[in-house]
Structures are given as structure tokens and as C-alpha cells.
Enzyme design. Sequence first.
Site, short mmCIF file in Angstrom:
data_model
loop_
_atom_site.label_atom_id
_atom_site.label_comp_id
_atom_site.label_asym_id
_atom_site.label_seq_id
_atom_site.Cartn_x
_atom_site.Cartn_y
_atom_site.Cartn_z
N ARG A 287 0.72 -1.25 -0.01
CA ARG A 287 0.25 -0.05 0.04
C ARG A 287 1.10 1.32 0.09
O ARG A 287 0.45 2.13 -0.71
CB ARG A 287 -0.92 0.17 1.17
CG ARG A 287 -1.90 1.08 1.39
CD ARG A 287 -2.62 1.16 2.75
NE ARG A 287 -2.87 -0.05 3.11
CZ ARG A 287 -4.18 -0.67 3.17
NH1 ARG A 287 -5.05 -0.07 2.73
NH2 ARG A 287 -4.47 -1.80 3.75
N CYS A 353 -26.27 -3.53 -7.64
CA CYS A 353 -27.75 -3.94 -6.82
C CYS A 353 -27.31 -4.49 -5.60
O CYS A 353 -27.30 -5.72 -5.07
CB CYS A 353 -28.47 -4.85 -7.53
SG CYS A 353 -28.90 -4.05 -9.15
#
Length: 425
Positions: A287, A353
Amino acid sequence: MNPTHLPQGPAVRYEGDVLFVEDVRVADLAREHGTPLFVYSRAAMLAALSAYQRGFAGRKARVFYALKANSSLAILQLFARAGCGFDIVSGGELERVLAAGAQPADIIFSGVGKTRHEMRRALELGIHCFNVESEPELEVLNAVATGLGVRAPVSLRVNPDVNPLTHPYISTGLKGSKFGIAHKDALRAYRQAAALPGLRVVGIDCHIGSQITNVTPYLDAMDRMLDLVTAIEAAGIPIAHIDFGGGLGIVYNDEQPPAADALWQRLLAKLDARGFGDRQLLVEPGRSLVGNAGICVTEVLYLKPGEQKNFCIIDAAMNDLPRPAMYEAFHQIVPVQRRAGAAMVCDVVGPVCESGDWIGRDRALSAQAGDLLAVLSAGAYCMSMASNYNSRGRAAEVLVDGSQVHVIRERESIEDQLRNETLLP
Ligand code: LLP
């Protein structure tokens, strides 16, 4: 937070009200390449790497980039050319770093579930080291190596049992974790490894978690590791290298992680004080090398005011940016062109969704449909964790170098998505 002060350092900034990555207008990139679009700064990645290199100046130390953070080929190539080795966790990552130009001797192999097939391939290539995570894995690696007539270089991943003070899903060095060998069992595991004919003990390693913003857990883990090195060497097993894993955090919002060189100044002082200053050191950052070098550019599709909440529906979603859904992670979201006008407080959500498909909650934005937004600090664990959920193609990626733009990944087409599937006869 005032969006002028972006968390990402100088490579991602506003000039006036216009967002730039290096010398390129983000809006131009979106027009040319469409959205959602990941945009990376080459300079920001190299600057992040040089903080480690500065910290290690004059030491026997090496950075092995943990490519799970972002495994796009051009990014691997950039780090290979800058002198990095690679920390892989699968056969797929192995083939990826080779395709990007890495040498087998620059690869270390971590992970709790290496298969025999993956071990064999890595042994045939002659990688630098296996970071072994359990006693049964030692036995299997020994068998595979013996079958090939070679000795596998091994380092045992030890679980130092310190709390990294980060999100529980990304804490890895605590007792209840599936990772590593328990501190109390480590000496026994080293004795076992030293006695197996197909193995050659070369090191020790740990990785206590990710997005760590505090120096203390690192200092504690180092003490626990050095105690073990002392005990293992007293048992007649020399430890050539010490690998401290990755984990250094970045600024997403208002965190204050130490810079890599400042962190290592503290850690090296401890190593020196304990008489281990001349050891070969390895680190596996992911990261902190790429996170703040990338943004995700997205278009506002609809504003949907509601009774309890307002929604800003964008064309990026949890399949592109899974961190909010998975860890309730915070990413700043800023306009690509700042505009005057009243801000609306809204949830920024994608088209998928699922109620979990949110990218930011309760954000004050003065955006309209058709505007572009940038999700910041999106260089790590976004594209590498992207999926095709809802049959959404993966986003395109560009790498900016000054005023030059390189397309490093085309947008995934529906043909790409359907390629491996077949209809019934
Ligand atoms: N080494 C090992 C053995 C690891 O497991 C990891 C990350 C690293 C190095 C690199 O850690 P970093 O420097 O990136 O913190 N998907 C999560 C993060 C998962 C980290 C997994 N292991 C997220 O988006 O926050």
C-alpha cells in the site's frame, strides 16, 4: 477537509479549480479514456519507493514490493526497473512478475496456502525464498524440493502476537490469526526445518497487519522477532536475513502515519542497539508504495434526493472500489472541476444492486449529473481487488509521467468477460 489539501502529495493537486495528476488535467483523461478510470502518477510511486531507499541508505536492505496491492504489469515493470524485488502470494502473481521482467532471484513467496504445483514452479525457477507459514507446509515443501533434487530456501513467518492497531480484517499478527507460526512454536519449527534435507533455512519474517499508522507495533514486533533470532541461533541455526513484512499505512483522511524513512530510522536504531544492525533486511511494502499514487475518476450519473438521505449515483462501484464495502474504508471524493454552489450532503454510491455498494457516506458535494469526481488514494487494493460483479467490465488504467500518458490497461470488454464461458450443447 478543504479539498485543496489533498492527502496524496504533490502529484495529485488542484491548479485553481482544476484537478491535475502530474502535468495532465484529469478531465482530459476522462474525456479521452472514459470512466471509471484509474489514473496513476509514476513520480508518486517512485517518490514512495525512494523514502524506503533513503531510510535504508548504507544498509544491507532490499524492498520486495507486495504486488497484491496493485499488480498491473506496467507498475510491476516500473518497480522492477527501480530495483525492487517482489513479494508474491500465488502462482498467478509469480507469472505476472516474470512477465513484467523480474528475475526469479528477486522473488519471495508468501502465503498460507501454497500448492505443490506452485512450489514446484517456483523451485524450478529458483526464487529467492519461501516464506513458510506452518509446520505442515515445511513438510510439503521439503517433499517437493527433494523430488526435484534441490533445497528450498526458507524463512518462517512468525506471528509475533502484537496488536497492529488497525482494522480487524487487516490485522494478521495476533494469536487468533490464520497467518504465520505462533511465537511459542517458532523454535520447534526452525529445528524441524533445519533437519529436513530438502530445506535450507535462510531467514525469518513477520507481517503484523496493514494500514498501520503507529510506530509502536513495529518496534514491539521487532523486539519479539529479535528475541527469537537469538534463540534460534543459539540452537545452531544461522538466520541470514530478517524480513519485517509490509503494513505501513497511508493518508486516506486525517491519519498521520510515519514516513517510511522516519519509521526505519526508529527501527534501525533498535536493530543497532540490539546488535543486529549488520543483518540483511527485507521489507514487503504494498500500500505505501502505490496507495497514494492513484485515483479513480468517475462520472456522476444521477442525483437522487431522498427523505432520509440524498444519493449521488456514480459510474464506479464496489466492483471497482471494494474497500468501503469490505472494510468500511474511507476514501476522499473530490470534484475534478471545483464549482461554486451549495453543497448537498449525500451518500456516494455505485450502480451495483447491493446496499453495501457505497463509496462514501455523508459527503458534502456540489456536484451535478455529468460532473466528474475523483476517488482519492485508490492506487492500492482497488484494481487488484476489482471484480466483474453485475457483469461490469473492469476499468481502464493510465499511468501519467509528466505530461505523457500511457494506457496500461484497456477497459475490459464484454467479449473479454464472456471468453472463458460456454453454452450448453
Ligand atoms: N506481506 C504480506 C505477507 C502481506 O500479507 C501483505 C498484505 C503485505 C506484505 C503488504 O502489506 P501492505 O504494505 O500493503 O500493508 N485489502 C486490504 C489490505 C490487505 C493486506 C493483505 N496483506 C485493504 O484494502 O486494506
